[in-house]
Write an enzyme that holds these catalytic residues in place. Structure first.
Site, PDB file in Angstrom:
ATOM      1  N   TYR A  46       0.830  -1.203   0.000  1.00  7.33           N
ATOM      2  CA  TYR A  46       0.000   0.000   0.000  1.00  7.33           C
ATOM      3  C   TYR A  46       0.861   1.248   0.000  1.00  7.33           C
ATOM      4  O   TYR A  46       1.907   1.303   0.659  1.00  7.33           O
ATOM      5  CB  TYR A  46      -0.862  -0.032   1.263  1.00  7.33           C
ATOM      6  CG  TYR A  46      -1.710   1.199   1.529  1.00  7.33           C
ATOM      7  CD1 TYR A  46      -2.790   1.518   0.708  1.00  7.33           C
ATOM      8  CD2 TYR A  46      -1.447   2.005   2.631  1.00  7.33           C
ATOM      9  CE1 TYR A  46      -3.577   2.625   0.980  1.00  7.33           C
ATOM     10  CE2 TYR A  46      -2.242   3.110   2.908  1.00  7.33           C
ATOM     11  CZ  TYR A  46      -3.310   3.419   2.072  1.00  7.33           C
ATOM     12  OH  TYR A  46      -4.092   4.515   2.343  1.00  7.33           O
ATOM     13  N   ASP A  78      -0.845  15.488   6.437  1.00  8.94           N
ATOM     14  CA  ASP A  78      -1.879  14.876   5.591  1.00  8.94           C
ATOM     15  C   ASP A  78      -3.121  15.764   5.578  1.00  8.94           C
ATOM     16  O   ASP A  78      -4.126  15.467   6.218  1.00  8.94           O
ATOM     17  CB  ASP A  78      -2.218  13.478   6.129  1.00  8.94           C
ATOM     18  CG  ASP A  78      -3.227  12.755   5.247  1.00  8.94           C
ATOM     19  OD1 ASP A  78      -3.319  13.090   4.053  1.00  8.94           O
ATOM     20  OD2 ASP A  78      -3.926  11.858   5.766  1.00  8.94           O
ATOM     21  N   ASP A  80      -3.631   5.239  -2.199  1.00 10.65           N
ATOM     22  CA  ASP A  80      -4.548   6.225  -1.632  1.00 10.65           C
ATOM     23  C   ASP A  80      -4.596   7.434  -2.570  1.00 10.65           C
ATOM     24  O   ASP A  80      -3.575   8.105  -2.788  1.00 10.65           O
ATOM     25  CB  ASP A  80      -4.009   6.631  -0.255  1.00 10.65           C
ATOM     26  CG  ASP A  80      -4.805   7.720   0.428  1.00 10.65           C
ATOM     27  OD1 ASP A  80      -5.833   8.162  -0.122  1.00 10.65           O
ATOM     28  OD2 ASP A  80      -4.394   8.135   1.531  1.00 10.65           O
ATOM     29  N   ASP A 122      -6.941   9.936  -2.061  1.00 10.18           N
ATOM     30  CA  ASP A 122      -7.712  10.973  -1.351  1.00 10.18           C
ATOM     31  C   ASP A 122      -9.088  11.144  -2.008  1.00 10.18           C
ATOM     32  O   ASP A 122      -9.820  10.183  -2.157  1.00 10.18           O
ATOM     33  CB  ASP A 122      -6.929  12.282  -1.302  1.00 10.18           C
ATOM     34  CG  ASP A 122      -5.705  12.205  -0.413  1.00 10.18           C
ATOM     35  OD1 ASP A 122      -5.651  11.311   0.451  1.00 10.18           O
ATOM     36  OD2 ASP A 122      -4.783  13.025  -0.578  1.00 10.18           O
ATOM     37  N   HIS A 167      -7.957   3.680  -3.549  1.00 12.20           N
ATOM     38  CA  HIS A 167      -9.137   3.985  -2.750  1.00 12.20           C
ATOM     39  C   HIS A 167      -9.440   5.479  -2.825  1.00 12.20           C
ATOM     40  O   HIS A 167      -8.554   6.333  -2.762  1.00 12.20           O
ATOM     41  CB  HIS A 167      -9.060   3.446  -1.321  1.00 12.20           C
ATOM     42  CG  HIS A 167      -8.115   4.102  -0.375  1.00 12.20           C
ATOM     43  ND1 HIS A 167      -8.315   5.359   0.151  1.00 12.20           N
ATOM     44  CD2 HIS A 167      -6.973   3.644   0.197  1.00 12.20           C
ATOM     45  CE1 HIS A 167      -7.346   5.655   0.995  1.00 12.20           C
ATOM     46  NE2 HIS A 167      -6.506   4.636   1.034  1.00 12.20           N
ATOM     47  N   GLU A 218     -12.146   8.549  -1.484  1.00  9.70           N
ATOM     48  CA  GLU A 218     -12.940   8.809  -0.290  1.00  9.70           C
ATOM     49  C   GLU A 218     -14.015   9.865  -0.505  1.00  9.70           C
ATOM     50  O   GLU A 218     -13.983  10.613  -1.489  1.00  9.70           O
ATOM     51  CB  GLU A 218     -12.030   9.207   0.865  1.00  9.70           C
ATOM     52  CG  GLU A 218     -11.316  10.525   0.674  1.00  9.70           C
ATOM     53  CD  GLU A 218     -10.177  10.719   1.665  1.00  9.70           C
ATOM     54  OE1 GLU A 218     -10.198  11.717   2.392  1.00  9.70           O
ATOM     55  OE2 GLU A 218      -9.260   9.857   1.695  1.00  9.70           O
ATOM     56  N   CYS A 229      -7.080  13.868   8.049  1.00 11.83           N
ATOM     57  CA  CYS A 229      -6.786  12.481   8.403  1.00 11.83           C
ATOM     58  C   CYS A 229      -8.060  11.808   8.891  1.00 11.83           C
ATOM     59  O   CYS A 229      -8.843  12.400   9.647  1.00 11.83           O
ATOM     60  CB  CYS A 229      -5.709  12.441   9.484  1.00 11.83           C
ATOM     61  SG  CYS A 229      -5.469  10.804  10.189  1.00 11.83           S
ATOM     62  N   ARG A 232     -13.995   4.466  -0.028  1.00 14.74           N
ATOM     63  CA  ARG A 232     -13.823   4.766   1.392  1.00 14.74           C
ATOM     64  C   ARG A 232     -14.891   5.771   1.835  1.00 14.74           C
ATOM     65  O   ARG A 232     -15.141   6.763   1.145  1.00 14.74           O
ATOM     66  CB  ARG A 232     -12.429   5.347   1.642  1.00 14.74           C
ATOM     67  CG  ARG A 232     -12.250   5.934   3.040  1.00 14.74           C
ATOM     68  CD  ARG A 232     -10.844   6.383   3.286  1.00 14.74           C
ATOM     69  NE  ARG A 232     -10.790   7.519   4.193  1.00 14.74           N
ATOM     70  CZ  ARG A 232      -9.682   8.074   4.659  1.00 14.74           C
ATOM     71  NH1 ARG A 232      -8.507   7.590   4.291  1.00 14.74           N
ATOM     72  NH2 ARG A 232      -9.732   9.122   5.466  1.00 14.74           N
ATOM     73  N   GLU A 254     -14.083   4.011   7.251  1.00 13.43           N
ATOM     74  CA  GLU A 254     -12.967   4.521   8.039  1.00 13.43           C
ATOM     75  C   GLU A 254     -13.373   4.825   9.481  1.00 13.43           C
ATOM     76  O   GLU A 254     -14.509   5.214   9.764  1.00 13.43           O
ATOM     77  CB  GLU A 254     -12.420   5.792   7.378  1.00 13.43           C
ATOM     78  CG  GLU A 254     -11.242   6.453   8.076  1.00 13.43           C
ATOM     79  CD  GLU A 254      -9.983   5.608   8.101  1.00 13.43           C
ATOM     80  OE1 GLU A 254     -10.035   4.482   8.633  1.00 13.43           O
ATOM     81  OE2 GLU A 254      -8.941   6.083   7.602  1.00 13.43           O
ATOM     82  N   ASN A 265      -9.048  -0.619   8.377  1.00 14.78           N
ATOM     83  CA  ASN A 265      -7.813   0.140   8.496  1.00 14.78           C
ATOM     84  C   ASN A 265      -7.303   0.064   9.932  1.00 14.78           C
ATOM     85  O   ASN A 265      -7.881   0.664  10.838  1.00 14.78           O
ATOM     86  CB  ASN A 265      -8.056   1.595   8.096  1.00 14.78           C
ATOM     87  CG  ASN A 265      -6.794   2.427   8.138  1.00 14.78           C
ATOM     88  OD1 ASN A 265      -5.689   1.906   8.254  1.00 14.78           O
ATOM     89  ND2 ASN A 265      -6.946   3.740   8.033  1.00 14.78           N
TER      90      ASN A 265
END
Length: 286
Positions: A40, A55, A82, A84, A109, A111, A119, A154, A184, A206
């Site tokens: 990942y 982040d 990731d 975002d 992924h 989101e 985060c 996500r 999440e 996660n």
């Protein structure tokens, strides 16, 4: 076999599939040597390790793509990335998918946070409407050329709206083509059980340290029906602490005290297959 196909083969072979974060190409090789079947690339890891930034949606597609390319060139392990919120409109999301698929990535992924994201385990997150997230997912699924390239949806809605909203989002996300669901910051065992019972596609948990989700064991994850277990920054956290301790020791003129904790030169060479490369160079010079 395409990267996406290798991703699904790994899911079939290991239940649940352990996916570890690898912030660079060398970490990817270390993870492969340790026996992992999937790796990942964390957006938070890219921001922190490659740019020294928090982040908070500061990094771009180009930043993530650079690190992803380096990793896929170093290993055949399927790489989950990731992305975002996709870095913009439907056109931006489509470009993101095309670029990462061409880079040899297996899955991404995406989101449902607002563009100025936070985060997933910190307060004050905000999410977009279900319809807006579905538009994001539709743009992503339409853009891929390999149907095995996976779109992981996500949702960060649990903190703000609770379980019923999460379940509604899961239903809608699957309807528009999400291949895997990633809820999440889930706090407890029974909530995960309800989510996996509701979802007709695999569910990812996660297990980031110092977050909202308990650090469940593999047996516990399997009993709740979790298909993928993500450890996004575990090695990076360990590496960072070890590096700071080493720097501090050297600064105190205590380098000798750190040597026993270091990877040896020969261990590094073995991981990099140095001697094979050296032999190839010598043969061309002859």
């Amino acid at each position: 076999m395409s990267p996406g196909s290798r991703f699904w083969q790994a899911i079939a072979d290991e239940k649940p599939l352990q996916i570890v974060g690898t912030i660079n190409a060398y970490c990817a090789k270390l993870a492969e040597a340790a026996g992992f079947k999937c790796i990942y690339l964390s957006g938070s890891g890219v921001a922190a390790a490659s740019y020294g930034l928090p982040d908070l949606g500061v990094t771009s597609l180009h930043d993530v793509l650079t690190d992803a390319n380096r990793i896929t060139n170093a290993t055949e392990l399927p790489l989950l990335v990731d992305i975002d919120t996709g870095w913009g409109s439907a056109f931006n999301i489509a470009r993101t998918i095309k670029e990462l698929e061409q880079a040899g990535v297996a899955a991404v992924h995406l989101e449902d946070q607002v563009g100025q994201k936070r985060c997933g385990h910190l307060p004050n997150k905000q999410v977009v409407s279900i319809d807006e997230m579905c538009d994001r997912l539709k743009a992503a699924t339409d853009a891929r050329t390999d149907t095995k390239f996976s779109i992981v949806a996500r949702t960060d809605a649990f903190q703000q709206f609770g379980l019923e909203e999460v379940l509604e989002r899961i239903t809608r996300f699957i309807e528009v083509g999400a291949d895997v669901i990633f809820p999440e910051a889930i706090y407890d065992y029974h909530t995960y059980c309800k989510i996996t019972e509701h979802s007709s596609v695999p569910v990812l948990a996660n297990l980031t340290e110092f977050g909202k989700t308990p650090l469940f064991s593999i047996d516990e994850l399997a009993s709740m029906g979790i298909a993928l277990a993500l450890y996004p920054l575990s090695a990076f956290r360990s590496m960072s602490k070890a590096a700071l301790e080493t720097y501090s020791a050297i600064r105190r003129n205590k380098q000798i005290d750190t040597v026993s904790k270091m990877q040896t030169r020969e261990e590094l060479y073995e991981m990099l297959d140095y001697h094979t490369w050296e032999a190839a160079i010598n043969s061309t010079e002859d």
